[in-house]
Write a protein that holds these residues in place. Sequence first.
Motif, PDB file in Angstrom:
ATOM      1  N   MET A   1      -1.175   2.821  -8.812  1.00 32.94           N
ATOM      2  CA  MET A   1      -0.143   3.217  -7.862  1.00 32.94           C
ATOM      3  C   MET A   1      -0.707   3.315  -6.446  1.00 32.94           C
ATOM      4  SD  MET A   1       2.717   3.341  -9.344  1.00 32.94           S
ATOM      5  CE  MET A   1       3.622   4.158  -8.066  1.00 32.94           C
ATOM      6  N   THR A   2      -1.939   3.841  -6.350  1.00 35.91           N
ATOM      7  CA  THR A   2      -2.569   3.925  -5.024  1.00 35.91           C
ATOM      8  C   THR A   2      -2.821   2.530  -4.464  1.00 35.91           C
ATOM      9  OG1 THR A   2      -3.615   6.018  -5.610  1.00 35.91           O
ATOM     10  CG2 THR A   2      -4.537   4.818  -3.746  1.00 35.91           C
ATOM     11  N   ALA A   3      -3.292   1.623  -5.327  1.00 36.42           N
ATOM     12  CA  ALA A   3      -3.558   0.246  -4.881  1.00 36.42           C
ATOM     13  C   ALA A   3      -2.260  -0.444  -4.465  1.00 36.42           C
ATOM     14  CB  ALA A   3      -4.248  -0.533  -5.998  1.00 36.42           C
ATOM     15  N   ALA A   4      -1.181  -0.232  -5.264  1.00 38.56           N
ATOM     16  CA  ALA A   4       0.090  -0.859  -4.922  1.00 38.56           C
ATOM     17  C   ALA A   4       0.623  -0.347  -3.578  1.00 38.56           C
ATOM     18  CB  ALA A   4       1.111  -0.603  -6.033  1.00 38.56           C
ATOM     19  N   THR A   5       0.484   0.943  -3.354  1.00 37.22           N
ATOM     20  CA  THR A   5       0.942   1.521  -2.087  1.00 37.22           C
ATOM     21  C   THR A   5       0.159   0.957  -0.912  1.00 37.22           C
ATOM     22  OG1 THR A   5       1.575   3.547  -3.235  1.00 37.22           O
ATOM     23  CG2 THR A   5       1.313   3.679  -0.847  1.00 37.22           C
ATOM     24  N   MET A   6      -1.175   0.882  -1.070  1.00 42.82           N
ATOM     25  CA  MET A   6      -2.015   0.354   0.014  1.00 42.82           C
ATOM     26  C   MET A   6      -1.691  -1.114   0.292  1.00 42.82           C
ATOM     27  SD  MET A   6      -3.763   2.852   1.128  1.00 42.82           S
ATOM     28  CE  MET A   6      -4.957   1.975   2.121  1.00 42.82           C
ATOM     29  N   LEU A   7      -1.506  -1.892  -0.818  1.00 40.85           N
ATOM     30  CA  LEU A   7      -1.177  -3.307  -0.623  1.00 40.85           C
ATOM     31  C   LEU A   7       0.170  -3.473   0.075  1.00 40.85           C
ATOM     32  CD1 LEU A   7      -2.353  -4.826  -4.036  1.00 40.85           C
ATOM     33  CD2 LEU A   7      -3.401  -5.146  -1.778  1.00 40.85           C
TER      34      LEU A   7
ATOM     35  N   VAL B   1       1.593  -1.417   2.274  1.00 43.80           N
ATOM     36  CA  VAL B   1       1.413  -1.091   3.692  1.00 43.80           C
ATOM     37  C   VAL B   1       0.689  -2.209   4.422  1.00 43.80           C
ATOM     38  CG1 VAL B   1       0.323   0.527   5.297  1.00 43.80           C
ATOM     39  CG2 VAL B   1       1.471   1.388   3.261  1.00 43.80           C
ATOM     40  N   VAL B   2      -0.423  -2.706   3.793  1.00 44.87           N
ATOM     41  CA  VAL B   2      -1.197  -3.765   4.437  1.00 44.87           C
ATOM     42  C   VAL B   2      -0.361  -5.036   4.557  1.00 44.87           C
ATOM     43  CG1 VAL B   2      -3.218  -5.258   4.190  1.00 44.87           C
ATOM     44  CG2 VAL B   2      -3.408  -2.798   3.736  1.00 44.87           C
ATOM     45  N   GLY B   3       0.423  -5.373   3.512  1.00 46.14           N
ATOM     46  CA  GLY B   3       1.257  -6.563   3.561  1.00 46.14           C
ATOM     47  C   GLY B   3       2.322  -6.482   4.652  1.00 46.14           C
ATOM     48  N   ARG B   4       2.897  -5.333   4.791  1.00 47.43           N
ATOM     49  CA  ARG B   4       3.902  -5.160   5.850  1.00 47.43           C
ATOM     50  C   ARG B   4       3.290  -5.361   7.232  1.00 47.43           C
ATOM     51  NH1 ARG B   4       7.835   0.146   6.577  1.00 47.43           N
ATOM     52  NH2 ARG B   4       8.993  -0.665   8.374  1.00 47.43           N
ATOM     53  N   LYS B   5       2.106  -4.794   7.441  1.00 48.89           N
ATOM     54  CA  LYS B   5       1.430  -4.959   8.735  1.00 48.89           C
ATOM     55  C   LYS B   5       1.101  -6.423   8.995  1.00 48.89           C
ATOM     56  CE  LYS B   5       1.166  -0.619  10.011  1.00 48.89           C
ATOM     57  NZ  LYS B   5       1.829  -0.134  11.253  1.00 48.89           N
TER      58      LYS B   5
END
Length: 475
Positions: free
Chosen positions: A441-447, A449-453
């Motif tokens: 879940m932490t990895a999915a959240t980080m991905l 955010v990074v993908g949106r940026k």
Amino acid sequence: MAKAKTFTPPHEREADCYKVHDILCTPDAKKAFGNDRWFSASSTADVFDMRGAYGVMRHNLGDRQIFDMLEEAYADTEATPEDMVHTRILFIDEAQEDLDRLQCTSELLQAIFQTYCISSRVARLLERQHMPGRVVQYDSITQKPIHHQFWYSAILRSGESITCLDSSKSVLGWKRLCVWVGRNLSAGTTIMLVLRCPKDMKTELIDGFSDKGELVMRQPMLLNAFFAQNSLQKADKFTETWADPIYEWERKVDENGTTSDFTARTRVFLTLARQITQVATDYDILGPALHHLKTEHEWIAAQSDDRHLETGDSTADVDNTGFKDVWDVYLSELQLLKSYAELYKTRTQLAINECFALINQRDAEINIKMAKESTKIARSSHEDGQSLRTIQILTMIFLPASLFSGIFGMGFFNTDTDDNGNIRFSVSSNWWWYPALTIPMTAATMLTVVGRKLGEKWKKDKLARGRFENPGVGC
């Protein structure tokens, strides 16, 4: 409509000096008479005739009456001096709905020009303002002047037209007074054609000269002095209307006023300055007219002196003693009006500059206040930043403790005591659920955010490349 008939005055038949049809064929006259812009469908005129010592006004003469009068002009050569019309003034007013349009037909005005041999140069006054002029006709044998004509004009404005201080850029209400004078030196008669004469001026002339016929005969420039004096009086009265608004708005200076107050005051003075500039042109037109009348007076006086020397009779000719200084007085009065106009123009310009200075000062004060407010906001932001930093430090201090308390608070870890009273630590067999769920879940959240940026950055780069390749698009 009655048709104009050409009448040849006696002085033309004697000297053959005028070429009436040639006059009417000149470009200026043809252009003026052929333009319906300056004429009406029917004619109305007032005629003031002076016989002997008395004058009579005939009002609202129509086309037929005026044509009949023109046909009778100079016809009665057997008339006694008491019965002969020695001075005639034709008043043609402007149309009520259009101040440039005359209450006269083109045919009638052409008949007037023909009958009284008016110079074609006068026709230019129908279309626009022109400088004054004169024509003197001389006998082909004796080379003595037999007919003398001159003309001039003045701009008259209504004082009521500036009472409202109209802020529009429209021209103030005005009318162009045009006067033509023709003097038959042989017969001793004078004809005047007056266009657009104000009603009050016309009434004053009738009241003042109804019993002054003999005086008008002795002083042929008297009626012209009347028109000049009334033009000066109207100009003076009109100039006075500026004094009160200027004084009133000058007293409204308030350094504590708002920008809106200064803007309103500026508009008023800009309106006054525009009006003063318009009327200053009227004085420039009236000045040459007065100089022209002075020159004509001096010419008439010189001709009278010559006749005195030839005949030896100093009592039967023109009396110029009463007009030695009148034209200089009028010119001095006009110069005074110009000085007042220049003074008012300077004061309005100073007031405009003062208003702009006060507006700039007020803007500077507002900018200073805004700068102070910005300083306060920056100081508050700095203080908020310090508070947030303190909160971050406290969070960093208590974060490890919060982490461990959260972990040990879960059901995966238990502590109890055995039968001997010893503390025993036990771990649940399902402890792996926590990292198995938390890490993905932490990895999915980080991905996310990074993908949106990265997506936002890609869109910006694509838009920048499109503008570089097509610089005209989006401009």
